[in-house]
Each structure stands twice: as C-alpha cells, then as structure tokens.
Design a protein around this motif. Structure first.
Motif, PDB file in Angstrom:
ATOM      1  N   GLU A 223       0.859  -1.134   0.078  1.00  0.00           N
ATOM      2  CA  GLU A 223       0.099  -0.087   0.198  1.00  0.00           C
ATOM      3  C   GLU A 223       0.693   1.355   0.035  1.00  0.00           C
ATOM      4  O   GLU A 223       0.513   2.239  -0.320  1.00  0.00           O
ATOM      5  CB  GLU A 223      -1.000  -0.076   1.230  1.00  0.00           C
ATOM      6  N   ILE A 225       3.253   2.211  -2.133  1.00  0.00           N
ATOM      7  CA  ILE A 225       3.280   2.776  -3.537  1.00  0.00           C
ATOM      8  C   ILE A 225       2.127   3.491  -3.722  1.00  0.00           C
ATOM      9  O   ILE A 225       2.080   4.514  -4.422  1.00  0.00           O
ATOM     10  CB  ILE A 225       3.656   1.675  -4.545  1.00  0.00           C
ATOM     11  N   GLN A 226       0.844   2.864  -3.448  1.00  0.00           N
ATOM     12  CA  GLN A 226      -0.333   3.745  -3.786  1.00  0.00           C
ATOM     13  C   GLN A 226      -0.688   4.928  -3.089  1.00  0.00           C
ATOM     14  O   GLN A 226      -1.482   5.930  -3.687  1.00  0.00           O
ATOM     15  CB  GLN A 226      -1.464   2.769  -3.441  1.00  0.00           C
ATOM     16  N   ASN A 227       0.011   5.159  -2.010  1.00  0.00           N
ATOM     17  CA  ASN A 227      -0.085   6.468  -1.292  1.00  0.00           C
ATOM     18  C   ASN A 227       1.131   7.374  -1.496  1.00  0.00           C
ATOM     19  O   ASN A 227       0.919   8.528  -0.570  1.00  0.00           O
ATOM     20  CB  ASN A 227      -0.173   6.172   0.045  1.00  0.00           C
ATOM     21  N   LYS A 235       8.737   6.088  -6.370  1.00  0.00           N
ATOM     22  CA  LYS A 235       7.941   5.569  -7.640  1.00  0.00           C
ATOM     23  C   LYS A 235       8.593   5.014  -8.707  1.00  0.00           C
ATOM     24  O   LYS A 235       8.382   4.276  -9.511  1.00  0.00           O
ATOM     25  CB  LYS A 235       7.014   6.607  -8.302  1.00  0.00           C
ATOM     26  N   PRO A 242       5.485  -2.095 -10.587  1.00  0.00           N
ATOM     27  CA  PRO A 242       4.294  -3.031 -10.555  1.00  0.00           C
ATOM     28  C   PRO A 242       4.567  -4.505 -10.893  1.00  0.00           C
ATOM     29  O   PRO A 242       4.264  -5.588 -10.165  1.00  0.00           O
ATOM     30  CB  PRO A 242       3.136  -2.592 -11.660  1.00  0.00           C
ATOM     31  N   LYS A 249       5.842  -8.364  -2.473  1.00  0.00           N
ATOM     32  CA  LYS A 249       4.675  -8.259  -1.548  1.00  0.00           C
ATOM     33  C   LYS A 249       4.813  -9.469  -0.750  1.00  0.00           C
ATOM     34  O   LYS A 249       4.509  -9.482   0.508  1.00  0.00           O
ATOM     35  CB  LYS A 249       3.399  -8.120  -2.207  1.00  0.00           C
TER      36      LYS A 249
END
Length: 347
Positions: A223, A225-227, A235, A242, A249
């Motif tokens: 999570e 990376i998403q935030n 990034k 990805p 993960k």
C-alpha cells in the motif's frame, strides 16, 4: 506492540572513539525526495523528541534539499540548545551539473563543501563526515588526504565512507582510519554481506545501514506505493514497479505473519533484524512522524533467536527479491573503484 525502551543504549561506532545512540535518525525525508518538504516546525519538534528519547545520532547531507536539510538541523540544534547532546553526521560530494548528477571528491571541492556545511549546521566541528558517494575519477587516497587535513584542523572529528567497496574501504583506511561505512542494508538489500561487512569488522569500522525498512516498504507493505505523493522518487525504484511489486509483496506478507507471532509490528521486526546483525551496526531509519519514530525505537526491545534471524533472512534473500535496490546502481559500491594514486600524481 514492543514498547519504547526507557533508555536508548549508547555504543561505540567503530574503533576510533565516536560514541552514538544505538539507533540514529535519518533526516532526508524531512526536506527532500519523499515528496514535498514537511513543515519546519513539525520537523524540529520531531528532532527534539528524538533527542529526548535518547536518539542523538542525526544523519543529513548537503544534497538533501539541496542544503535545506542541513539548515533544518542547524535550526533545531540552535533553537533547542542540543549541540552538546547530539552527534551530527553529514555528507558531501553529490552535485548536479546541467541536470545530471555528478560526484566530486577532489580536495578543493571537499574543503569548500565542509566550510559551507559548518555554516549551515551552525557548528564548529562536524562529528562524522562522509563522501556521499565515491568519485571514481579521483584516487580515494586523494579524497581521504583532504579529509585527514580537515580532521587535523578540527573541522571534522571522524571520517566515514558511503557506498564503498571492500577494496575502496581498505585503500581509504590506509590513509586515515575510518569510523563508519554508511550503506543500504535491510531484509531485502543484502549485497554488502558478501565481503564488505567482514572487511569493516576486520578494520574496526562501524556500519551505518540506511533504508533499513526497505524505504518504508516493511512499515506499510504494498500500500506504500499507492499512497506516495507526487515527486516521491520511490515511484521510480525497480522493486516498486508493478511487475516486481506483485512478487515482492510476499516478503511483507511473511514478515507480517512472523510479527504477529512475536507481538510486534512488521517494521519493528525488520528493524530488529538489522540491529541484531551485531553491536557494530547502527541503523538510521528515517521518518517525519513522531508515532513512526516511536515504533522504530521500539525495535530495540525486540529480541531474536538465531533461528528467527535465519527465518527472517530467508524472506528477502537475493534469489527471492525482484528488482535492483537502487534506480541507478552506478551510484552504489558496485562501482566505487577509483584510479591508483600514481595516476593522480603523474598528472
């Protein structure tokens, strides 16, 4: 969750006499690289909280900002009257020219950089001074020779290296004893274990791991990376792409499972693994939040058996993790060899 120890131990970093807290505070993210700079007043409060908690080893660099990080540390030291309580480590040598990163380790540059850092930090002497990266155009003996002069002049107390190979470390140490090597070390960044760790221990050089929490991954998992905000350089890091993150993960999932069993957070367990590498290892996790700082200090209370260390180590083994640890591996120890001294003297 593991509680914060009442007292953070103080230990020797290396064999040259420098004594620091058993855990340091990486200050980079307060001003740069992880999105926008954080409010100055909040960061000064965090630094004050860290020192009051016993974490007195502060790590910065003239490249963070650039310059803003050292200025921030200087203000915190002055406003809070902390100079006598802290050990300030800063770095020089990473610059930009025409938008491209350039590494400099020539004597004139070193001296000018040191003088400027002293002013920004508002100190008379820097406790620990590192070349941020090794200038591969300049013999390491030349770089160390100028640093030795700065020690003799009382402008720096101790010398370190950052991201240097075993051979570069040996050559540098022969000119003037090194106190510390700063290098990335975490559950999934293990390349230094081949020969750099043994070299440092043979020479009595302390090890200062940066990014011991996998640049925040072991605290937040996928999570993270998403935030991330715009401008956060993570990034672009290979392990967070990805196609690699989907695989990596699994490291966090295994870590979380074991952390539940141990009664601590995943970040505390990952940090405890680094601490347990030896009493010559002083990690410098960075944060911009007091609650995260408290979590990090709590890692000092997490005890690990040899079996647990081995289990943790298997989670992030080299054949398990996908993607390089750095977006530009050119700027790591793998490429830190410098010309022989004779080539410089002949010039």
């Amino acid at each position: 969750m593991a509680s914060i120890p009442v007292v953070v131990p103080r230990i020797k970093l290396g064999s040259q006499g420098l004594e620091v807290s058993a855990q340091g505070l990486g200050c980079m993210g307060m001003t740069s690289f992880y999105g926008l700079a954080k409010p100055e007043s909040n960061m000064i409060k965090l630094i004050h909280h860290a020192v009051n908690s016993g974490v007195t080893f502060l790590d910065t660099s003239d490249f963070y900002g650039p310059y803003r990080n050292e200025i921030l540390i200087g203000k915190a030291l002055k406003e809070l009257g902390l100079r006598e309580e802290v050990q300030v480590a800063t770095k020089f040598g990473v610059t930009t020219r025409d938008g491209q990163v350039e590494i400099r380790g020539d004597p004139a540059y070193i001296r000018a950089a040191c003088e400027a850092s002293l002013i920004r930090l508002g100190v008379e002497c820097i406790d620990l001074y590192y070349p941020h990266r090794v200038d591969t155009r300049v013999p390491i003996e030349v770089t160390m020779g100028e640093l030795k002069k700065l020690v003799e002049e009382g402008k720096i107390k101790y010398i370190g290296l950052s991201e240097a190979s075993a051979n570069t470390i040996r050559r540098a140490h022969a000119v003037h004893p090194l106190t510390a090597l700063q290098i990335e070390w975490s559950l999934w960044s293990r390349d230094l274990e081949a020969d750099i760790v043994s070299c440092c221990r043979e020479l009595g050089i302390g090890i200062v791991p940066y990014s011991p929490l996998g640049r925040g991954f072991f605290a937040s998992g996928p999570e993270l990376i998403q935030n991330l905000p715009e401008g956060d350089f993570r990034k672009k890091m290979p392990r967070f792409k990805p196609e690699n993150l989907k695989h990596n993960k699994r490291v966090y999932e295994q870590l979380s499972t074991m952390a539940s069993r141990k009664g601590c957070s995943p970040s505390q367990l990952a940090l405890a693994w680094v601490h347990n590498q030896g009493n010559d290892v002083i990690p410098i996790p960075g944060t911009t939040k007091i609650e995260n700082f408290n979590q990090n200090v709590g890692a000092l209370s997490v005890k690990l058996t040899k079996e647990e260390m081995a289990e943790l180590g298997s989670f992030g083994a080299a054949d398990v993790v996908k993607g390089d640890r750095h977006g530009q591996m050119t700027f790591t120890w793998l490429n830190s060899e410098t010309p022989p001294l004779s080539s410089w003297m002949s010039d």
